[in-house]
Design a protein around this motif. Structure first.
Motif, PDB file in Angstrom:
ATOM      1  N   VAL A 680       3.990   5.796  -2.045  1.00 27.38           N
ATOM      2  CA  VAL A 680       3.629   4.488  -1.515  1.00 27.38           C
ATOM      3  C   VAL A 680       2.200   4.168  -1.944  1.00 27.38           C
ATOM      4  O   VAL A 680       1.368   5.077  -2.098  1.00 27.38           O
ATOM      5  CB  VAL A 680       3.752   4.473   0.027  1.00 27.38           C
ATOM      6  N   SER A 681       1.921   2.904  -2.178  1.00 26.13           N
ATOM      7  CA  SER A 681       0.580   2.457  -2.575  1.00 26.13           C
ATOM      8  C   SER A 681       0.006   1.567  -1.497  1.00 26.13           C
ATOM      9  O   SER A 681       0.742   0.825  -0.834  1.00 26.13           O
ATOM     10  CB  SER A 681       0.644   1.691  -3.904  1.00 26.13           C
ATOM     11  N   LEU A 695       1.135   8.135   7.700  1.00 28.99           N
ATOM     12  CA  LEU A 695       2.234   8.788   6.970  1.00 28.99           C
ATOM     13  C   LEU A 695       2.650  10.074   7.648  1.00 28.99           C
ATOM     14  O   LEU A 695       3.845  10.393   7.736  1.00 28.99           O
ATOM     15  CB  LEU A 695       1.796   9.066   5.527  1.00 28.99           C
ATOM     16  N   ARG A 696       1.672  10.847   8.143  1.00 24.74           N
ATOM     17  CA  ARG A 696       2.025  12.085   8.842  1.00 24.74           C
ATOM     18  C   ARG A 696       2.754  11.778  10.168  1.00 24.74           C
ATOM     19  O   ARG A 696       3.714  12.461  10.548  1.00 24.74           O
ATOM     20  CB  ARG A 696       0.758  12.887   9.125  1.00 24.74           C
ATOM     21  N   LEU A 723      -4.241   2.368  -4.152  1.00 27.03           N
ATOM     22  CA  LEU A 723      -4.331   3.809  -3.992  1.00 27.03           C
ATOM     23  C   LEU A 723      -2.924   4.365  -3.837  1.00 27.03           C
ATOM     24  O   LEU A 723      -2.145   3.898  -2.997  1.00 27.03           O
ATOM     25  CB  LEU A 723      -5.176   4.149  -2.766  1.00 27.03           C
ATOM     26  N   ASP A 724      -2.564   5.367  -4.642  1.00 28.77           N
ATOM     27  CA  ASP A 724      -1.220   5.945  -4.647  1.00 28.77           C
ATOM     28  C   ASP A 724      -1.184   7.178  -3.771  1.00 28.77           C
ATOM     29  O   ASP A 724      -1.945   8.139  -3.986  1.00 28.77           O
ATOM     30  CB  ASP A 724      -0.795   6.308  -6.071  1.00 28.77           C
ATOM     31  N   ILE A 761       0.159  -3.201   1.658  1.00 26.38           N
ATOM     32  CA  ILE A 761       0.787  -2.661   0.453  1.00 26.38           C
ATOM     33  C   ILE A 761       0.586  -3.692  -0.653  1.00 26.38           C
ATOM     34  O   ILE A 761       1.061  -4.821  -0.544  1.00 26.38           O
ATOM     35  CB  ILE A 761       2.282  -2.385   0.684  1.00 26.38           C
ATOM     36  N   PRO A 762      -0.145  -3.376  -1.726  1.00 26.33           N
ATOM     37  CA  PRO A 762      -0.578  -4.397  -2.695  1.00 26.33           C
ATOM     38  C   PRO A 762       0.568  -4.859  -3.588  1.00 26.33           C
ATOM     39  O   PRO A 762       1.536  -4.144  -3.808  1.00 26.33           O
ATOM     40  CB  PRO A 762      -1.657  -3.676  -3.496  1.00 26.33           C
ATOM     41  N   PHE A 763       0.421  -6.076  -4.085  1.00 27.89           N
ATOM     42  CA  PHE A 763       1.294  -6.610  -5.110  1.00 27.89           C
ATOM     43  C   PHE A 763       0.699  -6.326  -6.486  1.00 27.89           C
ATOM     44  O   PHE A 763      -0.531  -6.253  -6.634  1.00 27.89           O
ATOM     45  CB  PHE A 763       1.476  -8.121  -4.953  1.00 27.89           C
TER      46      PHE A 763
END
Length: 792
Positions: A680-681, A695-696, A723-724, A761-763
């Motif tokens: 996910v970015s 995420l955790r 950021l990935d 979450i970027p485009f």
């Protein structure tokens, strides 16, 4: 006991006295004594009645004689009226007490009084329903003699003129009533279930009242006992409400049972009439002529309607053509003209369909005329069995066609009704148009609605015609079956023996002497050999293979080979015993030789591959494997192919050679725990630690993500758009746990928690730069120069 009872009564009426005397509102005690005495008397009378009511149980009261009139009142109705009168006094007393309290009083005592008043009002409503249920039950019980009299009169009328047409109608009525029998029984069961639920509610209310009484008896604080006493009053009211509700449900059950008894009485009378007419009625020529006369009248009406419809069809086509020409001449911009063209089109379609349907109905009437003639011959036993068989076959074929047409017609009607609803919505929208509805548009929309409604009625009449013809053919088939059932056992035996002898000796291959009997004998012996082979193979497996030290795969292969050898031997023995010459299969041998030359390599390849799979065991029954992206569990490894089943319950049969020649992922070969990941970015500028926590948290909250090994969150790259991050986690892979479903669930949770945390979450985005080192060359060209350049 009497003293304790009086003490409890005084405690229960003490709040009324306090409220009456104005202690809660600031009044004096000396001024309230007369009012308190009146309240005390009313309270005693009101409280005495509910106790008697609560202890009573509804008992059935038989009703004998004529139906009740306005002057005849049963004892149960008298008790209900007495309860309602006493309840009215109690409601008045509680309402008066509430009025003495301040309007802004929010104490628990006032809340309890309000609740008690609500319960008393509910009891009054239930008592009114009880009175209505009792009247209904008495009416049903009183109508039983009248129904019995009607049954006797109808039977006498049937015997006076035993007509087959009357019998036919009574059979239709009987079939309809028998179809309602299940519904009537289900209604009674529903009432019985309601009684059981009401009894449970009553028991719960009694337990609550008992608990309130115990709390009152166990309290020594006089102020607390005032509130506890009123709570007990409310609990007692709830118990009375539950008791009266139970009694109402029992009255309703009695009424439903009485209605069921009347239905059964009418049904038994109808069956008796049918049985009586079946013995007495004869299908005379007069009955046939009457039925055919009815068909002729209907044919005349349909022919008249068809002729008129054909004329209207011609007119509607001309009108539709002129309307369409006007629309084309106007350029198609007038909405009213568009709706007029659509209305004319629907009218033309209506007339065309009317002509077609009337023709179909005329054809069915012609078929009905023939069915009636056959019914007369069948009922009067004026034909031979061979002709009956031909008629039955033809009727069954017609019945299949009509059943198909019935389903198709019902689908057409459903579609037309949907179109009609949509058109009604359009009319409603047009009538509410802004700034003002167009009367012409509305008028033509309503014309479309009329045409569509007429088409629906036309299709419904056609459906009714199909159903009528279908029922008539069903009656003919039933009558043929009854006629055949009247044959004597000797006639049946002769017919059956004749047919069996002809079929048994029917030659299949005359040159080889092969008959149906020999083939059936060989088939029976083959089936017997099949079961014997299975039994011997199972015995060989249990007594030899399981005691040996052979591997599981080798034992399975040896068991399969033994079974195939025994099955081949039993087949040869069956053919020999049945005296079927083996030369019959000479052509089969030639075909096998050719087949071995071209295709045996694949068969042998798959067979040997199956043995290797059983011995080496790279996959076993129950393993979860991946076949080119398809997850499936192994069901059985056979001699030619392996049976696998996907998560969608789809069975796939994979050749054994494919499992050896291609890459197959076995998720559960040694360990069913697998690791997977989700990428996910997030946008630049996001709090990376917060992203990692989210995420955790997602991994920890999902029930199918393993705690050990722990999930891991990694920042893998500074991407072009953001950021990935990568979330790595472990799951227990099995047939019940789909990895793709778990990953999808986690992605849904990530999207939800990112939205809640404000993480973006970027485009994908691109920056466009124009080099300005040189000036742009802008020229103006004439039209002639432009044309010359285009030509070049």
């Amino acid at each position: 006991m009497r003293k304790n009872h009086l003490q409890v009564q005084w405690l229960r009426l003490l709040p009324v006295a306090l409220a009456t005397c104005g202690i809660f509102g600031g009044g004096g005690i000396r001024d309230c004594l007369p009012a308190f005495a009146a309240r005390l008397f009313a309270g005693e009378a009101a409280e005495a009645q509910p106790r008697a009511t609560r202890t009573q149980r509804p008992t059935p009261t038989p009703t004998v004689g004529p139906s009740p009139t306005a002057t005849q009142i049963s004892p149960k109705e008298l008790r209900v009226e007495e309860k309602r009168a006493a309840l009215a006094e109690e409601i008045a007393a509680v309402s008066a007490t509430l009025k003495t309290l301040a309007a802004t009083d929010t104490s628990e005592f006032k809340t309890t009084l309000d609740h008690r008043l609500e319960v008393l009002e509910r009891i009054r409503l239930v008592l009114g329903q009880q009175a209505a249920a009792l009247q209904t039950g008495q009416t049903l019980a009183g109508s039983k003699p009248q129904v019995e009299l009607e049954i006797v009169q109808n039977q006498q009328a049937d015997l006076a003129k035993p007509s087959f047409l009357v019998l036919d109608k009574l059979r239709d009525d009987l079939a309809a009533e028998e179809g309602r029998e299940k519904t009537v029984e289900e209604r009674v069961k529903g009432r019985e279930s309601a009684v059981a639920d009401a009894r449970k509610s009553f028991q719960e209310a009694e337990r609550a009242s008992k608990a309130a009484r115990e709390a009152l008896d166990g309290s020594s604080d006089e102020a607390a006992r005032i509130l506890l006493s009123e709570k007990w009053n409310a609990a007692e009211a709830e118990t009375r409400a539950a008791s009266e509700t139970l009694r109402l449900r029992e009255y309703e059950l009695d009424g439903e049972r009485a209605e069921r008894d009347l239905f059964r009485l009418r049904l038994s009378g109808l069956r008796a009439r049918v049985n009586q007419l079946e013995e007495a009625a004869l299908f005379t020529q007069q009955d046939l002529e009457e039925a055919l006369a009815t068909i002729r009248r209907r044919e005349f009406d349909l022919n008249t309607r068809k002729a008129a419809a054909e004329m209207e069809r011609v007119d509607s086509e001309a009108i539709f053509s002129r309307a369409r020409e006007r629309l084309e001449a106007s350029g198609g911009a007038d909405p009213a003209l568009k709706e007029e063209v659509e209305a004319r089109r629907r009218e033309r379609a209506l007339r065309q369909r009317e002509v077609a349907i009337l023709g179909e109905r005329l054809q069915r009437l012609s078929d009905q005329r023939e069915v009636w003639r056959r019914r007369k011959v069948t009922v009067n036993e004026e034909t031979v069995p061979e002709e009956l068989g031909a008629w039955e076959k033809a009727s069954r074929e017609t019945l299949e066609q009509l059943t198909f047409a019935h389903g198709r017609q019902a689908s057409v009607i459903a579609d037309l009704r949907r179109d009609l609803r949509a058109l009604e919505e359009r009319i409603a929208t047009a009538k509410e148009g802004s700034p003002a509805p167009d009367p012409a548009v509305v008028r033509w929309l309503e014309a479309q609605q009329r045409h569509l409604t007429a088409l629906v009625r036309l299709e419904e009449d056609n459906l009714q015609s199909i159903e009528e013809t279908r029922r008539l053919n069903e009656k003919l088939i039933a009558e043929i079956s009854r006629d055949v059932a009247d044959w004597s056992p000797r006639e049946w035996f002769k017919q059956i023996r004749k047919v069996l002898a002809w079929g048994w000796n029917f030659p299949l291959i005359e040159s080889q002497g092969v008959t149906v009997g020999k083939i059936l004998t060989a088939a029976i012996l083959f089936v017997f050999g099949f079961f014997v082979s299975r039994r011997l193979t199972r015995s060989f497996e249990e007594r030899v293979l399981k005691r040996s030290r052979l591997a599981k795969g080798a034992a399975s292969a040896l068991r399969s080979i033994t079974y195939y050898v025994l099955l081949a031997l039993s087949s040869v023995i069956a053919l020999k015993v049945a005296n079927v010459p083996l030369t019959l299969f000479t052509f089969v041998g030639g075909a096998l030789a050719i087949g071995f030359g071209f295709g045996s390599q694949h068969v042998i390849n798959n067979f040997i591959s199956g043995l290797i799979l059983l011995i080496e065991r790279p996959i076993q029954e129950g393993d979860l494997i991946d076949l080119s992206g398809t997850m499936a569990s192994v069901v059985r490894i056979g001699p030619r192919c392996t049976h696998v089943r996907t998560a969608s319950n789809v069975d796939i049969f994979v050749p054994n050679s494919s499992l050896l020649q291609n890459n197959v992922i076995n998720w559960t070969a040694s360990d069913s725990t697998v690791r997977t990941q989700i990428a996910v970015s997030v946008a630049y500028g996001s709090a990376t630690r917060e992203v990692a926590k989210v995420l955790r948290k997602v991994a920890d909250e999902h029930g199918k993500v393993l705690k050990k090994p722990e999930p891991l969150v990694l920042l893998t790259n500074f991407g072009d758009n953001g950021l990935d991050f990568v979330l790595q986690f472990w799951i227990q892979q099995s047939a019940d746990t789909n990895r793709l479903v778990v990953e999808s669930d986690l992605r849904f949770m990530i999207d939800k928690y990112f939205r809640e945390a404000g993480i973006e979450i970027p485009f994908p985005h691109r920056d466009l730069r124009i080099r300005s080192g040189e000036p742009l060359d802008v020229r103006l060209l004439r039209e002639q120069e432009t044309a010359e350049k285009d030509a070049d």
